[in-house]
Design a protein around this motif. Structure first.
Motif, short mmCIF file in Angstrom:
data_model
loop_
_atom_site.label_atom_id
_atom_site.label_comp_id
_atom_site.label_asym_id
_atom_site.label_seq_id
_atom_site.Cartn_x
_atom_site.Cartn_y
_atom_site.Cartn_z
N ASN A 185 12.18 88.01 -51.06
CA ASN A 185 12.31 87.18 -52.25
C ASN A 185 13.45 87.65 -53.14
O ASN A 185 14.23 86.83 -53.67
N GLN A 186 13.58 88.96 -53.30
CA GLN A 186 14.67 89.51 -54.12
C GLN A 186 16.02 89.15 -53.50
O GLN A 186 16.96 88.76 -54.21
N PHE A 187 16.14 89.27 -52.19
CA PHE A 187 17.37 88.94 -51.47
C PHE A 187 17.74 87.48 -51.68
O PHE A 187 18.88 87.15 -52.06
N LEU A 188 16.80 86.58 -51.46
CA LEU A 188 17.07 85.14 -51.61
C LEU A 188 17.43 84.79 -53.05
O LEU A 188 18.28 83.92 -53.29
N SER A 189 16.79 85.46 -54.00
CA SER A 189 17.09 85.21 -55.41
C SER A 189 18.49 85.70 -55.78
O SER A 189 19.26 85.00 -56.45
N GLU A 190 18.83 86.90 -55.33
CA GLU A 190 20.11 87.51 -55.72
C GLU A 190 21.32 86.82 -55.11
O GLU A 190 22.39 86.80 -55.71
#
Length: 396
Positions: free
Chosen positions: A226-231
């Motif tokens: 989730n952090q990867f997709l958000s960033e």
């Protein structure tokens, strides 16, 4: 009950990594420490179920009590100003939440005449709950658009936990099972350690070790997807991640077909291959013209999870025999959700910490995802070489 049980988990756990990064400025190792609470909860859960719930209390009452306490802990996590204040609450919460997964199943099974046919239609509502939580975060409330809004996920989970806690006391009475006075549930039995004898079988030993090792790539997904997709700027990342749960439900229906046509070894190898392919897609995809690679990577979750973990549960059941069925499942759960993911969360934290302190241009996420892709490929190779093909008897 089943809808709310998994709605609560999906309401905060999917976006936890992003929240820790954006709201609490957590370091990579601090994130690993927080995520490890799930594994600690999984290790401690059998003691709560075996020593307390199974002997002294109605399952629905302890289930409700755990969720009521969980609502308070969630509210405290919502108010936590930093990681040091957040950690004790998330640790206590996970120790109390993980036993509710078994309790929800126990309450369900005790009310059914034919669990083999009835349970799947009940359990699917759990998947629906997880999906609704993700869609709500992205499309209804738009909490994953930044500006510190993700802390509201804990408030949503707290309210749902309060509702489920109160609702639980209206569930059908599920008293402790009366045991023969000559029977005793040892700690080794509760943890599945009685099934260690199965490791004398070379194939089961290879499968057991592979189960622990494949949980390392799995932890990368939970901790950083989730952090990867958000960033990288993918729109509505939490909502898009629900594609994985839809895929999981779909491929669960196809699993018996693959089992009968290709056998256990090939089915589980396909699951391992899917992990490697998923992370390669994450490594080389982007939020622009290559966004389809990220979507395919998310959609592979059904193959990744069902073809390895569910296949593994079926294989374990077939290999264990009547005497060790429950102990063997307990052993695999302890090995994967306990030991395997505990190792995985820390490996993920150490890898991402390394690439943050030793940057190579704009390739941080690519470097991070290539590591679990490589680990999955190595586990696949070792399993292919050392696991001898066999026909497992599949019941149901």
């Amino acid at each position: 009950m089943m809808f709310l049980e998994f709605f609560i988990w999906g309401a905060w756990f999917v976006t936890l990594g992003t929240f820790l990064s954006q709201n609490l400025n957590a370091s990579e190792l601090e994130k690993a420490n927080v995520f490890s609470t799930q594994s600690l909860g999984a290790i401690i859960a059998p003691f709560i179920i075996g020593l307390i719930a199974d002997k002294y209390f109605n399952a629905e009452r302890i289930f409700g009590t755990l969720h009521l306490i969980g609502a308070f802990l969630m509210y405290q996590m919502y108010n936590a100003p930093d990681v040091s204040a957040f950690y004790p609450y998330v640790l206590a919460y996970m120790i109390l939440y993980m036993p509710t997964l078994s309790l929800a199943n126990a309450i369900s099974f005790r009310q059914m005449i034919n669990p083999e046919k009835e349970f799947s239609t009940i359990r699917v509502f759990g998947t629906v709950g997880w999906i609704v939580a993700g869609l709500s975060i992205s499309y209804l409330f738009k909490w994953d658009t930044g500006a510190g809004l993700l802390k509201n996920t804990f408030l949503m989970a707290a309210v749902a936990s309060l509702v489920l806690g109160l609702f639980s006391f209206t569930l059908p009475k599920t008293p402790p099972v009366k045991r023969d006075t000559t029977e005793s549930s040892s700690i080794s039995e509760m943890l599945g350690l009685n099934a260690l004898k199965l490791l004398g079988n070379k194939n089961f030993l290879v499968f057991f070790i592979s189960s622990i090792l494949i949980c390392i790539p799995l932890a990368f997904y939970y901790q950083y997807a989730n952090q990867f997709l958000s960033e990288i700027g993918l729109a509505n990342p939490t909502g898009k991640m629900t594609i994985g749960q839809i895929s999981e439900a779909f491929f669960l229906l196809l699993l018996p077909v693959f089992f009968s046509r290709f056998g256990f070894k090939n089915t589980i190898m396909l699951g391992m291959l899917a992990w490697a392919v998923r992370y390669l897609l994450f490594a080389y995809g982007n939020a622009g013209e290559l966004a389809y690679m990220l979507i395919i990577g998310i959609a592979l979750h059904g193959i990744c999870y069902d073809f390895f973990f569910v296949s593994g549960q079926i294989y374990t059941d077939a290999r264990a025999g009547e005497k060790y069925k429950s102990s063997a499942q307990g052993l695999i759960t302890l090995a994967t959700y306990g030991v395997g993911q505990l190792i995985g969360f820390w490996v993920a934290g150490l890898v991402s910490e390394y690439y943050k302190t030793n940057p190579t241009g704009d390739h941080f996420w690519q470097n991070v995802w290539l590591v679990p892709a490589g680990i999955a490929a190595v586990v696949l190779f070792l399993f292919a070489v050392f696991f001898r093909n066999e026909k497992a008897t599949v019941n149901g």
